[in-house]
Design a protein around this motif. Sequence first.
Motif, short mmCIF file in Angstrom:
data_model
loop_
_atom_site.label_atom_id
_atom_site.label_comp_id
_atom_site.label_asym_id
_atom_site.label_seq_id
_atom_site.Cartn_x
_atom_site.Cartn_y
_atom_site.Cartn_z
N TYR A 73 0.70 -1.11 0.06
CA TYR A 73 0.07 0.11 -0.07
C TYR A 73 0.77 1.12 0.07
O TYR A 73 0.57 2.08 -0.64
N SER A 74 2.05 1.42 0.85
CA SER A 74 2.78 2.36 1.02
C SER A 74 3.70 2.79 -0.23
O SER A 74 3.76 3.80 -0.73
N TYR A 75 4.32 1.69 -0.80
CA TYR A 75 4.94 1.72 -2.09
C TYR A 75 4.12 2.13 -3.13
O TYR A 75 4.64 3.02 -3.83
N MET A 76 3.07 1.67 -3.45
CA MET A 76 2.10 2.20 -4.81
C MET A 76 1.59 3.45 -4.37
O MET A 76 1.68 4.50 -5.26
N THR A 77 1.26 3.87 -3.11
CA THR A 77 0.93 5.33 -2.74
C THR A 77 2.00 6.16 -3.26
O THR A 77 1.80 7.35 -3.93
N SER A 78 3.15 5.74 -2.69
CA SER A 78 4.55 6.73 -3.13
C SER A 78 4.73 6.95 -4.54
O SER A 78 5.26 8.07 -5.05
N LEU A 79 4.40 6.02 -5.38
CA LEU A 79 4.44 6.09 -6.87
C LEU A 79 3.13 6.87 -7.33
O LEU A 79 3.15 7.01 -8.95
N GLY A 80 2.26 7.17 -6.87
CA GLY A 80 1.05 7.84 -7.15
C GLY A 80 0.00 6.79 -7.78
O GLY A 80 -0.94 7.26 -8.52
N TYR A 81 0.27 5.57 -7.50
CA TYR A 81 -0.77 4.59 -8.17
C TYR A 81 -1.86 4.02 -7.13
O TYR A 81 -1.71 3.04 -6.38
N ASP A 82 -2.73 4.99 -6.97
CA ASP A 82 -3.98 4.67 -5.69
C ASP A 82 -4.78 3.66 -5.96
O ASP A 82 -5.02 3.04 -4.98
N ASP A 83 -5.12 3.18 -7.06
CA ASP A 83 -5.84 2.10 -7.32
C ASP A 83 -5.22 0.77 -7.11
O ASP A 83 -5.58 0.02 -6.56
N ALA A 84 -3.74 0.64 -7.53
CA ALA A 84 -3.06 -0.41 -7.14
C ALA A 84 -2.83 -0.54 -5.56
O ALA A 84 -2.76 -1.47 -5.15
N ALA A 85 -2.41 0.65 -4.81
CA ALA A 85 -2.34 0.75 -3.61
C ALA A 85 -3.59 0.08 -2.60
O ALA A 85 -3.38 -0.81 -1.83
N ARG A 86 -4.92 0.41 -3.16
CA ARG A 86 -6.09 -0.08 -2.63
C ARG A 86 -5.99 -1.54 -2.75
O ARG A 86 -6.32 -2.27 -1.76
N ILE A 87 -5.61 -2.15 -3.91
CA ILE A 87 -5.75 -3.48 -4.28
C ILE A 87 -4.66 -4.09 -3.11
O ILE A 87 -4.89 -5.30 -2.61
N CYS A 88 -3.86 -3.60 -3.06
CA CYS A 88 -2.47 -4.10 -2.25
C CYS A 88 -3.03 -4.48 -0.65
O CYS A 88 -2.67 -5.43 -0.13
#
Length: 197
Positions: A73-88
């Motif tokens: 979640y934190s990694y994808m959020t840091s890259l700006g990929y919020d949809d992917a972060a939520r799925i994580c």
Amino acid sequence: MYPTREKAKELLREAELWNPGPWGDHSRTVAHCAEHIAARSGMDADKAYVLGLLHDIGRRFGKRHLGHVSDGYSYMTSLGYDDAARICLTHSFNGHKIEAYVGNFDTTEEETNLIKTKLREAQYDDYDRLIQLCDSIGGAEGVMDIIDRMSDVKRRYGAYDQEKWDANLSLKDYFEQKMGMNLYEAVDKEHFKPSAE
């Protein structure tokens, strides 16, 4: 808010260099299943593929259990990929309960609070549900029978939340109805084998 297919593949290959293991091919199987189910369910197949490929990307940071959820979640959020972060975050929780996690609780208090907070905020949609289903049939060698896969997880961890078990079977029924066909036929269970591209 998710990367392109090529970028997602690049992120997974890079992650496997940091932490090699069967989780990479498991992720490829999940992506394959998500893409094929989405294509037959009126969903964006490309988005489903990418989200499936990245659902376990938190494993990039080492051999963690619940920790891979907050790491991803934190990694994808840091890259700006919020949809992917939520799925994580949501792929491990059919309900919104952290207690249903199957595996070791190896998170810090801060990480645990992050997961709990974001789970409470999450509004599940069919992409969350799709990756949960695909996670429950995605093996490192290919597509598994859902009961066999959940039983394997139960053997490895000693338990499997009954509510989560039942929810996965309900998801199988839900997507079979959406597709109008058998789940295992839709994902080519008998022939698909994951491979790094």
